[in-house]
Enzyme design. Structure first.
Site, PDB file in Angstrom:
ATOM      1  N   ASP A   6       0.811  -1.213   0.000  1.00  0.00           N
ATOM      2  CA  ASP A   6       0.000   0.000   0.000  1.00  0.00           C
ATOM      3  C   ASP A   6       0.845   1.263   0.000  1.00  0.00           C
ATOM      4  O   ASP A   6       0.341   2.354  -0.298  1.00  0.00           O
ATOM      5  CB  ASP A   6      -0.832   0.052   1.291  1.00  0.00           C
ATOM      6  CG  ASP A   6      -2.157  -0.656   1.152  1.00  0.00           C
ATOM      7  OD1 ASP A   6      -2.667  -0.754   0.031  1.00  0.00           O
ATOM      8  OD2 ASP A   6      -2.684  -1.101   2.189  1.00  0.00           O
TER       9      ASP A   6
HETATM   10  C1  GLC Z   1      -1.548  -3.903   5.422  1.00  0.00           C
HETATM   11  C2  GLC Z   1      -2.779  -3.952   4.559  1.00  0.00           C
HETATM   12  C3  GLC Z   1      -2.579  -4.834   3.358  1.00  0.00           C
HETATM   13  C4  GLC Z   1      -1.309  -4.456   2.651  1.00  0.00           C
HETATM   14  C5  GLC Z   1      -0.121  -4.464   3.601  1.00  0.00           C
HETATM   15  C6  GLC Z   1       1.145  -3.983   2.972  1.00  0.00           C
HETATM   16  O1  GLC Z   1      -1.368  -5.118   6.056  1.00  0.00           O
HETATM   17  O2  GLC Z   1      -3.898  -4.412   5.283  1.00  0.00           O
HETATM   18  O3  GLC Z   1      -3.664  -4.708   2.484  1.00  0.00           O
HETATM   19  O4  GLC Z   1      -1.121  -5.364   1.620  1.00  0.00           O
HETATM   20  O5  GLC Z   1      -0.406  -3.604   4.688  1.00  0.00           O
HETATM   21  O6  GLC Z   1       1.099  -2.629   2.654  1.00  0.00           O
HETATM   22  C1  GLC Z   2      -0.500  -0.204   4.639  1.00  0.00           C
HETATM   23  C2  GLC Z   2       0.076  -0.026   5.994  1.00  0.00           C
HETATM   24  C3  GLC Z   2      -0.984   0.516   6.902  1.00  0.00           C
HETATM   25  C4  GLC Z   2      -1.540   1.812   6.302  1.00  0.00           C
HETATM   26  C5  GLC Z   2      -2.029   1.569   4.875  1.00  0.00           C
HETATM   27  C6  GLC Z   2      -2.473   2.821   4.189  1.00  0.00           C
HETATM   28  O1  GLC Z   2      -1.530  -1.110   4.633  1.00  0.00           O
HETATM   29  O2  GLC Z   2       0.581  -1.234   6.511  1.00  0.00           O
HETATM   30  O3  GLC Z   2      -0.426   0.784   8.145  1.00  0.00           O
HETATM   31  O4  GLC Z   2      -2.620   2.256   7.067  1.00  0.00           O
HETATM   32  O5  GLC Z   2      -0.971   1.020   4.158  1.00  0.00           O
HETATM   33  O6  GLC Z   2      -1.451   3.758   4.134  1.00  0.00           O
END
Ligand code: GLC
Ligand code: GLC
Length: 810
Positions: free
Chosen positions: A484
């Protein structure tokens, strides 16, 4: 250092001190009514949706971390104590908390009084039961007062925190006998209320918080309990409604008395809300309470809960000489899979329950570790998720569980999302053989006028990647892929701008090698589903596209020693030896390798050796190296974290199993298991003082080598790690993998693992599988099914056959 121990026979973790490094929590509830409960009896409850139907109030991010819950205060002369130690923190003579599967219990002692508390949510009712039993272990009579205390949340947990100018005037309750009803907003648009009741006459009650706590007190030293020694019968009028009971308990030496408290949620039909003007219809409450009046009622419900879980946990069981693996496989990993399936990423001690709803990507992955437990619920979930997909195959990134509608503030554009739907659906069909789901009519964006078969949804998922490639022929990344925080099209310069949705976001150029890996893996699974439906032309078309992607990855995505991660918006490499920082990433190397890209060309071995050389550390495999030391506009959130944390070179436990699975693809069982062990709770239990989070479940992130305290865990419970590690250990390392044609057994274990047995219930039959490993890491020499030698690794499935005895020799 440990703060407790595993009791495998009872499927419990026994915590022997309340002073754990962080609150160590458990989840109660199997379907609609849920509670989070910590080892010091903190936590909260909700019905179905942690944001919209919150029953009790919690103070997030508070000091101490965990200071609101369902509390029992025992007043014995001048001493006031709690069985869970918090919130009075009165020193206890003994303390033990057992977190079990769907229940938690305490046994504590103070001044000759023993308190036993059992907390669980029955399988078929919308309530939590707390059985509180007091025993006089001294040789003198005791005159005790038992106080209960919960603070109501005014339903919408977000509004409850923010809109207090209104909320201070809306709170309403009713009290009848020993039952306190919370009916805020019932007068207008709500058809539900909550209750807190006890099966004994009470001396008095409290429903107004200020009368219980007193001004300038908090729940550490409630004035009513600690100074007045009694409650006042207050009726809440706005402000903060609570529910507290006062019970006098006289105990002769050796005598015990037990009380059953019920915290319940009730609904009425809109046309039958009232008993009389302003008086709520209590029929559902009476029906609920009548079921939980005695200890025998509690025993029965508790027996049902145990039976429910024993049945579920009998679907996949392992007997091996490794107790740690046995306990993760047989108990805790599957339990965590259920919790992540139920909660997604909503309610934990690291997620407020009011943020994101269900993730499209997250929920599909949660399915992978859950589908064998209750396939019918997985089926329902797949349809819900697919119903939020757009007609062009893309998807809302998140949706709300109550309304099941896509969440428009975050929207779509996370270009890995569509492919996860294939992953989830394929897992379901492989588990159940239920092809009918593929023919189910499913809407797009919840609009039934635009509905097609689920199979057509999968086709559009597949084609979304085909139709959205960048300059190198690799998939466009959009706002982000699985990571993300890798925001290659956003360029956010000012605080407050969301990293993912700022700027061009769904920009036309940046590409993801990780999505390419997913496409190869799930593209093949899609082709197999097409074959299953007899559509060999579609299967062939899909395989052709997969082949194109495979070749593209080898041509454009290979850096010489490993797979690169992505191309940015200016087509520069990310995760390449040419980069100054972020030279190598875990995701593309794990996923391309597990998808088999480059196995025959010898690339996978190289890629995984590079992962070991550059990303491995004592506590797991880090997400990237070297960490980004400054913020990069062109990379986004990933570089916003200080080195060693989260997506910037932390150990993201979720993708460690990808590398471990990839190792099994090339038969390296020793290395696959070494990776498995590093993040495995049963192993990290030994370093709980560093790791800090619960030693019975996975956490999302462990701090990497660059961090201040490497090895420190955060974000426990709600993480895709649960599903992926279960898939890894059960399907790849132990090797019992459901295929469309039947169960396959193809283990890849460490050479000293020894022989093992797996019992697997699959499509109505029980498989008794014995594996003789002979010191091998991989490779099946022979398989005998009910006395007959079977070539290959797939046990031929015979409709109606109930038992299979399988002997595998490696
Ligand atoms: C969090 C989110 C997941 C994402 C991961 C890596 O665990 O829930 O959707 O793939 O972060 O960013
Ligand atoms: C990933 C991160 C989470 C954050 C999201 C959106 O999933 O692990 O902590 O809230 O990205 O930025």
């Amino acid at each position: 250092m440990k703060f407790g121990y595993f009791d495998d026979a009872n499927k419990e973790y026994v915590i022997t001190t309340p002073k754990t490094p962080l609150p160590w929590i458990n989840y109660l509830g199997t379907k609609d009514f849920f509670s989070l409960i910590s080892n010091t009896e903190g936590g909260y409850s909700f019905y179905k949706d942690a944001k919209l139907l919150r029953i009790t109030r919690f103070r997030y991010n508070n000091v101490p971390a965990d200071s609101n819950g369902k509390y029992y205060y025992i007043k014995d002369g001048d001493t006031v104590w709690n069985p869970g130690w918090m919130p009075t923190k009165t020193d206890l003579d003994s303390y033990e908390c057992r977190h079990g599967i769907g229940y938690s219990k305490w046994e504590s002692r103070k001044n000759g009084v023993r308190a036993n508390v059992l907390a669980f949510v029955p399988t078929n009712d919308t309530c939590e039961l707390n059985q509180v039993k007091l025993t006089n272990e001294s040789d003198q009579a005791k005159e005790l007062t038992l106080f209960s205390y919960v603070e109501w949340c005014l339903w919408n947990a977000q509004d409850d925190m923010l809109n207090f100018q209104r909320n201070f005037s809306t709170g309403e309750v009713e009290v009848i006998g020993s039952t306190i009803y919370h009916k805020t907003e019932y007068r207008e648009r709500r058809n539900h209320y909550a209750l807190f009741s006890v099966n004994a006459p009470i001396e008095n009650f409290e429903t107004q918080r200020e009368d219980f706590l007193g001004a300038y007190h908090d729940n550490r030293d409630p004035k009513a309990v600690c100074e007045d020694g009694h409650l006042h019968g207050s009726i809440a009028h706005g402000w903060s409604p609570v529910a507290a009971h006062e019970i006098k308990v006289s105990l002769k030496p050796g005598e015990s008395k037990s009380f059953v408290f019920v915290l319940g949620y009730c609904e009425n039909p809109d046309n039958d809300k009232w008993e009389s003007k302003g008086v709520i219809n209590k029929a559902p409450a009476k029906a609920l309470l009548s079921k939980y009046q005695t200890d025998a009622d509690v025993d029965r419900a508790f027996g049902e809960l145990k039976a429910y879980w024993d049945e579920l946990l009998s679907i996949y069981t392992l007997e091996s000489s490794n107790d740690k693996v046995n306990r993760m496989v047989n108990i805790w990993n599957q339990y965590q899979c259920m919790v992540t399936f139920n909660m997604s990423r909503s309610a934990s001690y690291f997620e407020s329950g009011i943020g994101r709803g269900m993730g499209f990507r997250d929920s599909n992955q949660d399915l992978l570790g859950f589908v064998h437990l209750i396939p019918e619920r997985a089926r329902e979930r797949i349809i819900d998720i697919a119903s939020t997909q757009f007609e062009n195959g893309s998807a809302y990134h998140q949706y709300q569980p109550l309304t099941k509608r896509g969440n428009s503030d975050i929207g779509s554009g996370f270009n890995d999302d569509p492919l996860w739907l294939i992953a989830g659906t394929s897992a379901y069909v492989r588990e159940t053989g239920d092809v009918s789901i593929l023919k189910e009519t499913v809407p797009y964006d919840n609009d039934m006028s635009k509905a097609t078969s689920l199979m057509e949804h999968l086709k559009r998922s597949f084609d979304f990647t085909v139709n959205n490639k960048g300059p190198h022929g690799l998939p466009l990344i959009g706002r982000a892929d699985w990571n993300d925080c890798l925001n290659l099209n956003c360029f956010s310069e000012h605080p407050g701008e969301p990293f993912q949705t700022f700027g061009p976001s769904e920009g036309p150029v940046a590409e993801s090698v990780f999505i390419a890996g997913m496409f190869v893996k799930y593209g093949e699974e899609y082709a197999q589903l097409a074959d299953l439906l007899g559509d060999s032309a579609e299967a062939a078309r899909a395989r052709k596209e997969v082949k194109v992607m495979y070749d593209t990855v080898l041509k454009e995505g290979w850096d010489g020693e490993w797979f690169i991660r992505a191309f940015d918006a200016e087509s520069r490499k990310i995760g390449s030896k040419e980069c100054e920082e972020g030279k190598i990433f875990i995701e593309s190397n794990g996923f391309c390798s597990l998808a088999g890209i480059g196995v025959k060309e010898g690339y996978v071995e190289k890629a995984l050796d590079s992962v070991k050389a550059h990303l491995d550390c004592k506590y797991g495999v880090m997400i990237l190296q070297p960490a980004y030391t400054v913020y990069h506009l062109e990379l986004g959130e990933i570089s916003s974290y200080p080195p060693g944390y989260k997506e910037n070179a932390g150990i993201f436990c979720h993708n460690n199993p990808w590398v471990s699975i990839a190792e099994t693809v090339i038969g390296r069982g020793n290395r696959a298991f070494e990776i498995y062990k590093k993040t495995c709770p049963a192993y990290t239990e030994e370093i709980s003082e560093i790791h800090k989070t619960e030693p019975y479940v996975y956490c999302q992130m462990v701090a990497g080598n660059d961090a201040y305290i490497p090895g420190e865990g955060k974000n426990s419970w709600l993480t895709g790690t649960a599903a992926w590690t279960f898939v890894n250990i059960s399907q790849y390392i132990l090797g019992v993998y459901p295929t469309l044609k039947g169960l396959s057994v193809n283990p890849c274990v460490p050479s000293d693992f020894g022989n093992f047995k797996v019992t697997r219930k699959f499509r109505g039959a029980t498989y008794h599988i014995e594996v003789e490993t002979n010191g091998h890491e991989s490779g099946v020499k022979s398989m005998i099914v009910d006395g007959v030698n079977v070539p290959g690794t797939v046990i031929p499935y015979e409709e109606g056959k109930k038992e299979y005895n399988v002997k595998v020799v490696m």
